[in-house]
Design a protein around this motif. Structure first.
Motif, PDB file in Angstrom:
ATOM      1  N   THR A 111       0.935  -1.178  -0.060  1.00 52.32           N
ATOM      2  CA  THR A 111       0.040   0.265  -0.091  1.00 52.32           C
ATOM      3  C   THR A 111       0.764   1.290  -0.040  1.00 52.32           C
ATOM      4  OG1 THR A 111      -0.162   0.067   2.423  1.00 52.32           O
ATOM      5  CG2 THR A 111      -1.929  -1.126   1.129  1.00 52.32           C
ATOM      6  N   GLY A 112       0.272   2.040  -0.846  1.00 53.78           N
ATOM      7  CA  GLY A 112       1.134   3.420  -0.823  1.00 53.78           C
ATOM      8  C   GLY A 112       2.515   3.269  -1.429  1.00 53.78           C
ATOM      9  N   PHE A 113       3.540   4.208  -1.090  1.00 51.06           N
ATOM     10  CA  PHE A 113       4.905   4.156  -1.608  1.00 51.06           C
ATOM     11  C   PHE A 113       5.917   4.029  -0.598  1.00 51.06           C
ATOM     12  CE2 PHE A 113       2.267   6.355  -4.597  1.00 51.06           C
ATOM     13  CZ  PHE A 113       2.426   5.868  -6.008  1.00 51.06           C
ATOM     14  N   VAL A 115       8.712   2.438   1.821  1.00 49.84           N
ATOM     15  CA  VAL A 115       9.922   1.429   1.578  1.00 49.84           C
ATOM     16  C   VAL A 115      10.102   0.534   2.956  1.00 49.84           C
ATOM     17  CG1 VAL A 115      11.295   3.108   0.322  1.00 49.84           C
ATOM     18  CG2 VAL A 115      11.624   3.246   2.616  1.00 49.84           C
ATOM     19  N   GLY A 116      10.824  -0.637   2.815  1.00 48.49           N
ATOM     20  CA  GLY A 116      10.927  -1.423   3.764  1.00 48.49           C
ATOM     21  C   GLY A 116       9.878  -2.445   3.666  1.00 48.49           C
ATOM     22  N   LYS A 117       9.497  -3.323   4.641  1.00 57.23           N
ATOM     23  CA  LYS A 117       8.616  -4.271   4.529  1.00 57.23           C
ATOM     24  C   LYS A 117       7.391  -3.583   4.571  1.00 57.23           C
ATOM     25  CE  LYS A 117       6.653  -8.153   5.722  1.00 57.23           C
ATOM     26  NZ  LYS A 117       6.287  -9.334   4.798  1.00 57.23           N
ATOM     27  N   ARG A 118       6.671  -4.099   3.318  1.00 53.48           N
ATOM     28  CA  ARG A 118       5.277  -3.350   2.916  1.00 53.48           C
ATOM     29  C   ARG A 118       4.301  -4.400   2.308  1.00 53.48           C
ATOM     30  NH1 ARG A 118       9.200  -2.354  -0.858  1.00 53.48           N
ATOM     31  NH2 ARG A 118       8.847  -2.833  -2.830  1.00 53.48           N
ATOM     32  N   HIS A 119       4.651  -5.680   2.593  1.00 50.57           N
ATOM     33  CA  HIS A 119       4.000  -6.807   1.801  1.00 50.57           C
ATOM     34  C   HIS A 119       3.613  -7.657   3.074  1.00 50.57           C
ATOM     35  CE1 HIS A 119       5.790  -5.551  -1.805  1.00 50.57           C
ATOM     36  NE2 HIS A 119       4.602  -5.487  -2.412  1.00 50.57           N
ATOM     37  N   PRO A 120       2.565  -8.715   2.788  1.00 51.07           N
ATOM     38  CA  PRO A 120       2.028  -9.463   3.873  1.00 51.07           C
ATOM     39  C   PRO A 120       3.054 -10.601   4.387  1.00 51.07           C
ATOM     40  CG  PRO A 120       0.364  -9.465   2.505  1.00 51.07           C
ATOM     41  CD  PRO A 120       1.495  -8.629   1.548  1.00 51.07           C
ATOM     42  N   THR A 121       2.718 -11.239   5.553  1.00 57.61           N
ATOM     43  CA  THR A 121       3.632 -12.214   6.087  1.00 57.61           C
ATOM     44  C   THR A 121       2.707 -13.270   6.414  1.00 57.61           C
ATOM     45  OG1 THR A 121       5.482 -10.992   7.028  1.00 57.61           O
ATOM     46  CG2 THR A 121       5.055 -13.182   7.935  1.00 57.61           C
ATOM     47  N   LEU A 135      -3.101  -6.803   1.784  1.00 58.79           N
ATOM     48  CA  LEU A 135      -2.424  -5.502   1.181  1.00 58.79           C
ATOM     49  C   LEU A 135      -1.849  -4.953   2.657  1.00 58.79           C
ATOM     50  CD1 LEU A 135      -5.313  -3.699  -0.898  1.00 58.79           C
ATOM     51  CD2 LEU A 135      -3.532  -5.243  -1.708  1.00 58.79           C
ATOM     52  N   GLY A 136      -0.462  -4.482   2.375  1.00 55.34           N
ATOM     53  CA  GLY A 136       0.391  -3.947   3.470  1.00 55.34           C
ATOM     54  C   GLY A 136       1.141  -5.074   4.206  1.00 55.34           C
ATOM     55  N   PRO A 137       1.670  -4.507   5.277  1.00 56.16           N
ATOM     56  CA  PRO A 137       2.848  -5.425   6.018  1.00 56.16           C
ATOM     57  C   PRO A 137       1.969  -6.000   7.197  1.00 56.16           C
ATOM     58  CG  PRO A 137       3.023  -3.144   6.626  1.00 56.16           C
ATOM     59  CD  PRO A 137       2.068  -3.315   5.620  1.00 56.16           C
ATOM     60  N   ILE A 138       0.963  -6.678   7.041  1.00 58.86           N
ATOM     61  CA  ILE A 138      -0.085  -7.437   7.764  1.00 58.86           C
ATOM     62  C   ILE A 138       0.583  -8.798   7.953  1.00 58.86           C
ATOM     63  CG2 ILE A 138      -1.824  -6.308   7.360  1.00 58.86           C
ATOM     64  CD1 ILE A 138      -3.104  -8.668   5.609  1.00 58.86           C
TER      65      ILE A 138
END
Length: 243
Positions: A111-113, A115-121, A135-138
């Motif tokens: 989500t958004g722009f 940097v770093g961890k930005r995708h699911p686990t 969506l996102g670092p969930i």
């Protein structure tokens, strides 16, 4: 890597009824999910080794051939199974545990722009239904099940079943669903449950109004609403527009 690929092939046999009587050569040469995963295993190793260009080139060719897009940096555990696979997208910082099942159209995106961890686990033994978007670092806990077309933007507890947009945990008939695949047809529908509850409440309120001698159909008038339908009729000799 060979041992991991063997486990990936075994996962296809165990979780895809169409693959039960298919030989390993046919699986490797005709199952797009398995092909995309094998290509990713290679591109991921090259990416970790610091090889330039080649990992992304392999990922690009794999996407063109299978319709499955997996970033070379994504971490995917053994026993990963992509059923059908068209439209599956797995982002750069996604992390997927062991024995995870994903159906077509699934997105593990950011989500958004930032940097770093930005995708699911995603934990172990998770099942993600067709068209679901995570969506996102969930974080999705072990054994969770994500219903088809759900949009998940918050953490999911272990062994929970998530449905809806935005997705939220629910139960399935008060019992635990066993096995890698959920019964997608009979997943709970919290929106429909809420509408049914409102309908039952309206019926009860109308019953109470009748018991008090009132007319349930005669509700309060809106501002400017005539008290009688006869007031809506135009006067003789005048058109409804006042001419």
């Amino acid at each position: 890597m060979i041992a991991t690929l063997r486990r990936d092939v075994r996962a296809v046999r165990e979780r895809d009824p169409a693959a039960r009587d298919v030989g390993p050569v046919e699986l490797v040469t005709t199952w797009p999910g398995l092909q995309a995963l094998a290509a990713h295993r290679l591109s991921h190793r090259l990416h970790r080794a610091g090889v330039p260009l080649l990992p992304r080139l392999i990922a690009h060719l794999s996407r063109a051939a299978s319709g499955i897009e997996i970033h070379p940096a994504a971490e995917i555990g053994p026993g990963f199974f992509i059923d059908h696979g068209s439209g599956v997208v797995i982002g750069e910082t996604a992390r997927i545990g062991e024995d995870v099942t994903v159906y077509q159209g699934v997105t593990l995106g950011g989500t958004g722009f930032q940097v770093g961890k930005r995708h699911p686990t995603v934990g172990d033994r998770v099942t993600i239904g067709s068209g679901a978007k995570l969506l996102g670092p969930i974080t999705v806990g072990d054994g969770a099940k994500i219903g088809a077309n759900s949009v998940v933007i918050t953490d999911v507890p272990a062994n929970a079943t998530v449905v809806g947009n935005p997705g939220h945990p629910v139960r399935i008939d008060g019992r635990k669903v066993e096995g890698p695949d959920a019964d997608w047809i009979h997943l709970p529908d919290p929106v429909a449950d809420a509408v049914r509850a409102l309908g039952r409440r309206v019926v009860e309120l109308e019953r109470q109004v009748r018991e008090l001698g009132g007319d349930p159909a005669a509700g309060p008038r809106l501002v400017g609403e005539p008290a009688d339908v006869h007031e809506l009729r135009p006067r003789e000799g005048r058109s409804p527009a006042g001419g």
